[in-house]
Design an enzyme around this catalytic site. Structure first.
Site, mmCIF file in Angstrom:
data_model
loop_
_atom_site.group_PDB
_atom_site.id
_atom_site.type_symbol
_atom_site.label_atom_id
_atom_site.label_comp_id
_atom_site.label_asym_id
_atom_site.label_seq_id
_atom_site.Cartn_x
_atom_site.Cartn_y
_atom_site.Cartn_z
ATOM 1 N N TYR A 1 -3.864 0.966 15.900
ATOM 2 C CA TYR A 1 -2.581 0.810 16.602
ATOM 3 C C TYR A 1 -2.750 0.364 18.052
ATOM 4 O O TYR A 1 -1.892 -0.291 18.600
ATOM 5 C CB TYR A 1 -1.790 2.122 16.543
ATOM 6 C CG TYR A 1 -1.190 2.359 15.175
ATOM 7 C CD1 TYR A 1 0.066 1.864 14.856
ATOM 8 C CD2 TYR A 1 -1.896 3.038 14.191
ATOM 9 C CE1 TYR A 1 0.623 2.061 13.599
ATOM 10 C CE2 TYR A 1 -1.347 3.241 12.925
ATOM 11 C CZ TYR A 1 -0.086 2.750 12.636
ATOM 12 O OH TYR A 1 0.459 2.928 11.378
ATOM 13 N N ASN B 1 -7.024 1.872 10.140
ATOM 14 C CA ASN B 1 -5.703 1.847 10.765
ATOM 15 C C ASN B 1 -5.898 1.716 12.266
ATOM 16 O O ASN B 1 -6.522 2.573 12.886
ATOM 17 C CB ASN B 1 -4.945 3.147 10.478
ATOM 18 C CG ASN B 1 -4.719 3.378 8.986
ATOM 19 O OD1 ASN B 1 -4.945 2.483 8.169
ATOM 20 N ND2 ASN B 1 -4.265 4.569 8.632
ATOM 21 N N GLU C 1 -3.387 -0.348 8.379
ATOM 22 C CA GLU C 1 -2.145 -0.073 9.120
ATOM 23 C C GLU C 1 -2.231 -0.686 10.511
ATOM 24 O O GLU C 1 -3.256 -0.569 11.188
ATOM 25 C CB GLU C 1 -1.907 1.440 9.323
ATOM 26 C CG GLU C 1 -1.410 2.185 8.128
ATOM 27 C CD GLU C 1 -1.171 3.666 8.401
ATOM 28 O OE1 GLU C 1 -0.894 4.045 9.558
ATOM 29 O OE2 GLU C 1 -1.276 4.440 7.439
ATOM 30 N N ARG D 1 0.856 -1.183 0.000
ATOM 31 C CA ARG D 1 0.000 0.000 0.000
ATOM 32 C C ARG D 1 0.894 1.235 0.000
ATOM 33 O O ARG D 1 1.658 1.449 0.933
ATOM 34 C CB ARG D 1 -0.859 -0.033 1.270
ATOM 35 C CG ARG D 1 -1.830 1.090 1.350
ATOM 36 C CD ARG D 1 -2.415 1.259 2.736
ATOM 37 N NE ARG D 1 -2.659 2.679 2.861
ATOM 38 C CZ ARG D 1 -2.838 3.329 3.980
ATOM 39 N NH1 ARG D 1 -2.778 2.701 5.134
ATOM 40 N NH2 ARG D 1 -3.055 4.605 3.975
ATOM 41 N N GLU E 1 -6.562 8.456 7.043
ATOM 42 C CA GLU E 1 -6.767 9.094 8.351
ATOM 43 C C GLU E 1 -7.165 10.565 8.285
ATOM 44 O O GLU E 1 -6.438 11.443 8.771
ATOM 45 C CB GLU E 1 -5.505 8.949 9.201
ATOM 46 C CG GLU E 1 -5.157 7.514 9.501
ATOM 47 C CD GLU E 1 -4.032 7.365 10.516
ATOM 48 O OE1 GLU E 1 -3.402 8.372 10.866
ATOM 49 O OE2 GLU E 1 -3.807 6.236 10.970
ATOM 50 N N HIS F 1 -2.285 10.858 1.328
ATOM 51 C CA HIS F 1 -1.739 10.568 2.659
ATOM 52 C C HIS F 1 -1.007 11.834 3.116
ATOM 53 O O HIS F 1 0.213 11.843 3.303
ATOM 54 C CB HIS F 1 -0.819 9.350 2.599
ATOM 55 C CG HIS F 1 -0.548 8.707 3.923
ATOM 56 N ND1 HIS F 1 -0.705 7.355 4.152
ATOM 57 C CD2 HIS F 1 -0.121 9.223 5.100
ATOM 58 C CE1 HIS F 1 -0.357 7.077 5.412
ATOM 59 N NE2 HIS F 1 -0.003 8.201 6.011
HETATM 60 C C1 BG6 Z 1 -0.614 6.708 11.094
HETATM 61 C C2 BG6 Z 1 -0.262 7.274 9.725
HETATM 62 O O1 BG6 Z 1 -1.058 7.687 11.960
HETATM 63 O O2 BG6 Z 1 0.329 5.961 11.718
HETATM 64 C C3 BG6 Z 1 1.153 7.038 9.309
HETATM 65 O O3 BG6 Z 1 -1.146 6.882 8.713
HETATM 66 C C4 BG6 Z 1 2.056 7.149 10.504
HETATM 67 O O4 BG6 Z 1 1.496 7.934 8.291
HETATM 68 C C5 BG6 Z 1 1.707 6.047 11.496
HETATM 69 O O5 BG6 Z 1 3.378 7.102 10.164
HETATM 70 C C6 BG6 Z 1 2.421 6.195 12.815
HETATM 71 O O6 BG6 Z 1 1.772 7.123 13.598
HETATM 72 P P1 BG6 Z 1 2.348 8.543 14.071
HETATM 73 O O7 BG6 Z 1 1.275 9.135 14.902
HETATM 74 O O8 BG6 Z 1 3.587 8.273 14.826
HETATM 75 O O9 BG6 Z 1 2.564 9.348 12.832
#
Ligand code: BG6
Length: 456
Positions: free
Chosen positions: A300, A298, A355, A74, A163, A118
């Site tokens: 995390y 995405n 992500e 991607r 995002e 992006h």
């Molecule tokens: C996301 C983004 O927020 O996560 C990415 O789509 C980014 O571009 C990744 O690199 C890591 O998060 P952060 O908040 O450290 O940029």
């Protein structure tokens, strides 16, 4: 049981974070080029001017992706590289870069997933009001048309925006991301509305101009709430918390997702934001709510919620000592179980994790390799959680690790390493980390080896 046969095993990156060549090949300026010139805006004054030099090294990078065995990659397209002023004039050299990249991916048996945006918004358009200008949705649709015209004979998978909540919130509300604005909520919501319209118009363009089969999605960030205890009350509380709007800010799911998938702004949001909500044109919601093929998200981390005494969801504090990534994000793998489950319940679309990943303390060891056992453990936990969601009926179609390689982490510069591939920014040498070899085995077995303990 396990992962579906045609599960998509991928990794992701974005244009500004890896390409470099910021002032080459006829590229126009983006708001991130400008942000990087602002004293104090980026960690240690780092910039994306060179980044991973992917613009020149894409062949080597595609070969490394093949070595990892990626099924899909991607990437995002830099709008000002393709259209230096954002509209009208097309930079054929810039477009040719993506053309060659796509060919290279296909030659390496890697399926391209192209994201149209992006975060590297054309600076020229920013000077014309940027996303605050309602015309921005037409500018974006025009740009989408140029890209689709060129690539859709070979690219079938499209993502409109990455995002939106982050580039709108961080970029237009608290000012830490480009273009660095601190606007009042009414303007932030106007930006959000124009961005959503841009998404809708781009979907229309992709569908009408595609030369081949096309699958279109969107990649918002998922704010995930998980039950503190797996009982009915806490599950209800976490679902409610995940789909409600409490504060006068951007940090929720539904303002960004309901219009796109359900064709309306959420009632509670309309109440909370009140007179700050922009004027909504009679056909706007119809434009925004276009049929999509998948729900890209995405994810995390997540946070735990329980049912409070008054029957209201209540977020519980993080347990002391919980594992944190180098980004200070909690390691909460059940976010990849509850997130897809709740999103699938509400939006009823096949889920692709666009992500997931972590920043780790990675360096080249004395043996010349990069050992990242924490990342392997992190990925293993998260993939197991995702597998469980799939086994319980969530239509999970794919998973993209953020990121294929270490890169420019926005305001945090090069201080955080998220990659499967280590990048030495001085020499541009690439080294596959242990996690890249681990992922290669997982991909090769379609996830069957996920339960085998291996830590580097
Ligand atoms: C996301 C983004 O927020 O996560 C990415 O789509 C980014 O571009 C990744 O690199 C890591 O998060 P952060 O908040 O450290 O940029």
């Amino acid at each position: 049981m396990g992962f579906p046969k045609d599960f998509v095993w991928g990794a992701a990156a974005s244009s500004y974070q890896i390409e470099g060549a910021a002032y080459e090949g006829g590229k126009g300026l983006s708001v991130w080029d400008m942000m990087c010139r602002k004293p104090g805006a980026i960690w240690e004054g780092n910039t994306g001017d060179v980044a991973c030099d992917h613009y020149h090294r894409y062949k080597e990078d595609a070969a490394l992706m093949k070595e990892v065995g990626l099924g899909a990659y991607r990437f995002s397209i830099s709008w000002p590289r393709v259209m230096p002023e954002g509209t009208a004039k097309v930079n054929t050299e810039g477009l040719a870069f993506y053309d060659k990249l796509v060919d290279e991916l296909l030659a390496n048996d890697i399926e391209p997933y192209a994201a149209l945006f992006h975060w590297d918004f054309p600076y020229e358009l920013y000077c014309r009001g940027g996303w605050l200008n309602r015309q921005s949705c037409d500018w974006f649709a025009e740009y989408a048309g140029v890209v689709v015209e060129k690539l859709s004979d070979r690219v079938s998978n499209w993502i409109t925006l990455n995002e939106p909540k982050c580039f709108v919130g961080f970029g237009h509300s608290n000012g830490t991301y480009a273009p660095g604005l601190k606007l009042p909520l009414s303007d932030v919501l106007l930006v959000a509305h124009n961005v959503l319209l841009a998404h809708g118009k781009a979907v229309q363009v992709i569908r009408s101009k595609s030369k081949g089969e096309c699958r279109v999605g969107y990649a918002p960030v998922g704010v995930v709430k998980m039950p503190a205890v797996e009982n009915e009350a806490d599950i209800k509380a976490s679902r409610e918390a995940m789909f409600s709007i409490e504060g006068k800010n951007c940090w929720n799911n539904t303002w960004w997702m309901d219009p796109v998938f359900l064709g309306r702004y959420p009632e509670d949001g309309l109440k909370v934001y009140g007179t700050d909500v922009p004027k909504i044109g009679p056909t706007d919601m119809e434009t925004i709510c276009q049929p999509l093929d998948f729900f890209g998200v995405n994810i995390y981390y997540g946070s735990e919620v329980r049912m409070g005494k008054e029957g209201r969801p209540q977020e519980i504090p993080k347990p002391i000592g919980r594992g944190l990534t180098m980004r200070d994000w909690s390691i909460t793998e059940s976010a990849l179980y509850w997130g897809p489950k709740f999103f699938y319940e509400r939006y009823k679309k096949p889920v692709i994790i666009t992500e997931n990943g972590m920043a780790n303390v990675d360096w080249v060891a004395l043996d010349g390799r990069v050992h990242d056992p924490q990342r392997i453990d992190f990925l293993q936990r998260h993939l197991r959680a995702l597998r469980k969601a799939g086994e319980e009926g969530v239509d999970v179609r794919g998973y993209f690790i953020w990121s294929i390689m270490d890169n420019f982490e926005w305001a945090l510069g090069f201080s955080k390493r998220f990659g499967l591939i280590y990048v030495d920014y001085n020499t541009q040498q690439r080294i596959l980390k242990d996690s890249a070899y681990w992922y290669r085995d997982i991909i090769a077995s379609n996830g069957d080896t996920l339960d085998e303990a291996r830590h580097g």
